[in-house]
Design a protein around this motif. Structure first.
Motif, mmCIF file in Angstrom:
data_model
loop_
_atom_site.group_PDB
_atom_site.id
_atom_site.type_symbol
_atom_site.label_atom_id
_atom_site.label_comp_id
_atom_site.label_asym_id
_atom_site.label_seq_id
_atom_site.Cartn_x
_atom_site.Cartn_y
_atom_site.Cartn_z
ATOM 1 N N ILE A 177 0.827 -1.200 0.000
ATOM 2 C CA ILE A 177 0.000 0.000 0.000
ATOM 3 C C ILE A 177 0.865 1.256 0.000
ATOM 4 C CG2 ILE A 177 -1.678 1.335 1.331
ATOM 5 C CD1 ILE A 177 -2.797 -1.099 -0.181
ATOM 6 N N MET A 178 1.947 1.245 0.771
ATOM 7 C CA MET A 178 2.826 2.412 0.803
ATOM 8 C C MET A 178 3.498 2.631 -0.553
ATOM 9 S SD MET A 178 2.745 4.107 3.634
ATOM 10 C CE MET A 178 0.962 3.826 3.541
ATOM 11 N N ARG A 179 3.820 1.550 -1.240
ATOM 12 C CA ARG A 179 4.413 1.675 -2.579
ATOM 13 C C ARG A 179 3.399 2.297 -3.539
ATOM 14 N NH1 ARG A 179 5.882 -3.073 -2.984
ATOM 15 N NH2 ARG A 179 4.152 -3.974 -4.172
ATOM 16 N N ALA A 180 2.159 1.848 -3.447
ATOM 17 C CA ALA A 180 1.110 2.413 -4.306
ATOM 18 C C ALA A 180 0.871 3.885 -3.972
ATOM 19 C CB ALA A 180 -0.185 1.617 -4.130
ATOM 20 N N ALA A 181 0.893 4.215 -2.683
ATOM 21 C CA ALA A 181 0.671 5.598 -2.262
ATOM 22 C C ALA A 181 1.782 6.514 -2.777
ATOM 23 C CB ALA A 181 0.586 5.673 -0.739
ATOM 24 N N LYS A 182 3.023 6.050 -2.665
ATOM 25 C CA LYS A 182 4.154 6.850 -3.156
ATOM 26 C C LYS A 182 4.088 7.027 -4.674
ATOM 27 C CE LYS A 182 7.311 5.547 0.586
ATOM 28 N NZ LYS A 182 8.533 4.780 0.950
ATOM 29 N N ASN A 183 3.685 5.965 -5.374
ATOM 30 C CA ASN A 183 3.566 6.057 -6.831
ATOM 31 C C ASN A 183 2.448 7.014 -7.232
ATOM 32 O OD1 ASN A 183 5.681 4.301 -7.377
ATOM 33 N ND2 ASN A 183 4.365 2.493 -7.448
ATOM 34 N N TYR A 184 1.390 7.062 -6.434
ATOM 35 C CA TYR A 184 0.313 8.012 -6.730
ATOM 36 C C TYR A 184 0.840 9.449 -6.610
ATOM 37 C CZ TYR A 184 -4.227 10.293 -6.823
ATOM 38 O OH TYR A 184 -5.286 11.114 -7.165
ATOM 39 N N VAL A 185 1.609 9.695 -5.567
ATOM 40 C CA VAL A 185 2.202 11.025 -5.391
ATOM 41 C C VAL A 185 3.159 11.341 -6.548
ATOM 42 C CG1 VAL A 185 3.727 12.427 -3.944
ATOM 43 C CG2 VAL A 185 1.973 10.994 -2.885
ATOM 44 N N GLY A 186 3.997 10.371 -6.898
ATOM 45 C CA GLY A 186 4.986 10.587 -7.940
ATOM 46 C C GLY A 186 4.373 10.854 -9.310
ATOM 47 N N ASN A 187 3.183 10.302 -9.542
ATOM 48 C CA ASN A 187 2.509 10.475 -10.829
ATOM 49 C C ASN A 187 1.289 11.388 -10.714
ATOM 50 O OD1 ASN A 187 3.952 8.451 -12.704
ATOM 51 N ND2 ASN A 187 3.469 7.199 -10.927
ATOM 52 N N PHE A 188 1.286 12.246 -9.683
ATOM 53 C CA PHE A 188 0.078 13.021 -9.415
ATOM 54 C C PHE A 188 -0.262 13.995 -10.542
ATOM 55 C CE2 PHE A 188 -2.349 16.560 -7.567
ATOM 56 C CZ PHE A 188 -3.453 15.839 -7.113
ATOM 57 N N THR A 189 0.745 14.536 -11.202
ATOM 58 C CA THR A 189 0.464 15.463 -12.305
ATOM 59 C C THR A 189 -0.424 14.806 -13.349
ATOM 60 O OG1 THR A 189 2.543 16.653 -11.986
ATOM 61 C CG2 THR A 189 1.479 16.868 -14.131
ATOM 62 N N GLN A 190 -0.119 13.563 -13.682
ATOM 63 C CA GLN A 190 -0.924 12.818 -14.653
ATOM 64 C C GLN A 190 -2.312 12.519 -14.083
ATOM 65 O OE1 GLN A 190 0.951 9.242 -16.116
ATOM 66 N NE2 GLN A 190 -0.961 8.389 -16.891
ATOM 67 N N PHE A 191 -2.365 12.061 -12.823
ATOM 68 C CA PHE A 191 -3.658 11.755 -12.208
ATOM 69 C C PHE A 191 -4.510 13.019 -12.067
ATOM 70 C CE2 PHE A 191 -1.222 8.089 -10.250
ATOM 71 C CZ PHE A 191 -1.822 7.134 -11.048
ATOM 72 N N ARG A 192 -3.845 14.140 -11.768
ATOM 73 C CA ARG A 192 -4.573 15.412 -11.637
ATOM 74 C C ARG A 192 -5.205 15.807 -12.963
ATOM 75 N NH1 ARG A 192 -6.775 19.504 -12.060
ATOM 76 N NH2 ARG A 192 -6.645 21.430 -10.861
ATOM 77 N N GLU A 193 -4.477 15.634 -14.046
ATOM 78 C CA GLU A 193 -5.006 15.976 -15.368
ATOM 79 C C GLU A 193 -6.168 15.067 -15.756
ATOM 80 O OE1 GLU A 193 -1.645 15.655 -17.891
ATOM 81 O OE2 GLU A 193 -0.762 17.593 -17.277
ATOM 82 N N GLN A 194 -6.117 13.800 -15.317
ATOM 83 C CA GLN A 194 -7.156 12.836 -15.668
ATOM 84 C C GLN A 194 -8.314 12.841 -14.665
ATOM 85 O OE1 GLN A 194 -4.938 9.179 -15.746
ATOM 86 N NE2 GLN A 194 -4.036 9.581 -17.764
ATOM 87 N N GLY A 195 -8.130 13.525 -13.534
ATOM 88 C CA GLY A 195 -9.156 13.518 -12.497
ATOM 89 C C GLY A 195 -9.298 12.166 -11.825
ATOM 90 N N LYS A 196 -8.203 11.396 -11.760
ATOM 91 C CA LYS A 196 -8.247 10.040 -11.224
ATOM 92 C C LYS A 196 -7.752 9.999 -9.781
ATOM 93 C CE LYS A 196 -9.826 7.625 -14.677
ATOM 94 N NZ LYS A 196 -11.108 6.885 -14.561
ATOM 95 N N GLY A 197 -8.522 9.311 -8.946
ATOM 96 C CA GLY A 197 -8.154 9.175 -7.542
ATOM 97 C C GLY A 197 -8.091 7.721 -7.121
#
Length: 279
Positions: free
Chosen positions: A109-129
């Protein structure tokens, strides 16, 4: 002409104030040089047909002032981050829930959480949470807070609250849509404990409105819930079906497993109290 000469004199005085003289300074070619970096503290310039010797910053003085300016900017940035962090969490303890505080109980879970932070620019543009689901006390809220704190450190804006508090606020105000729309000022909205709110048509409608506002603005959310994935995919009412369908469209489901951290903490506190009491 006299007015212009006075302006030049004023500029010379101001520049000279930033050019401190040192005992190691020396004169070369009629100009003052820095005894440390050996670059000029003066230069000859032509003003209105007159050649004048004008103070200037040597290299080491210029570098020192630039470093001081950068330090000042960094301190102001950290002050803004601290202020934003205080306003971003309902509970002050959450301000300190970060990846450094992780106990290593669930590295997946911590690995997934860190990857979400690291790729947040992409997730922010896509509106993905993310939809963090699992049993009580398994670390869903902790993981969400770690993500929020890391994003705040990077200069992003986040708000972490829970559905019960949002509904209580909506109950008490008239400008409901204004309150709901205010969540859209944040890059990330974290909503804790989906499914723990009151079960009523009004509550379902308001929960949907909050989620739908983020959906229409194409802004990401992280939602935590104790519901199982089957309960989310096969809801027990039309109202919940609207909510959960929209959540699954916006948020990638991630199961958080493991032993209950809350129960472990309670057990540890119990043992500690027994030791202190001599039991």
């Amino acid at each position: 002409m006299e007015g212009l000469q006075e302006i030049i004199a004023t500029l010379e005085r101001k520049t000279a104030a930033n050019v401190p003289k040192d005992s190691a300074d020396y004169i070369e070619n009629g100009l003052l040089y820095c005894g440390k970096c050996h670059t000029p503290k003066e230069f000859r310039g032509s003003f209105l047909g007159m050649v004048k010797v004008v103070p200037c910053l040597c290299r080491c003085r210029s570098e020192k002032l630039a470093a001081e300016e950068q330090q000042c900017k960094a301190e102001k940035r950290q002050a803004r981050i601290r202020q934003h962090r205080r306003a971003s969490f309902l509970e002050s303890d959450m301000q300190h829930w970060n990846f450094a505080a992780d106990d290593g109980a669930d590295p997946r879970i911590m690995r997934a959480a860190k990857n979400y932070v690291g790729n947040f620019t992409q997730f922010r543009e896509q509106g993905k949470g993310l939809l963090l689901y699992g049993g009580v006390g398994t670390g869903k809220t902790f993981a969400a807070a770690c993500i929020a704190n890391a994003l705040i450190d990077s200069g992003r804006t986040c708000l972490m609250t829970n559905f019960a508090r949002v509904l209580n606020t909506l109950w008490s105000i008239e400008e409901k849509q204004t309150y709901i729309d205010s969540f859209n000022q944040f890059d990330l909205l974290v909503l804790d404990d989906l499914g723990a709110e009151r079960r009523s048509e009004y509550a379902q409608e308001q929960v949907f409105n909050v989620i739908d506002a983020r959906y229409r603005a194409k802004l990401p959310m992280i939602i935590t819930t104790n519901l199982s994935i089957d309960e989310i995919k096969k809801p027990d009412s039309i109202g919940n079906s609207r909510i959960y369908d929209r959540v699954l469209e916006m948020c990638h489901p991630v199961e958080v497993t493991g032993k209950s951290r809350r129960r472990q903490k309670v057990a540890a506190d119990f043992r500690s109290m027994n030791e202190l009491l001599g039991l």
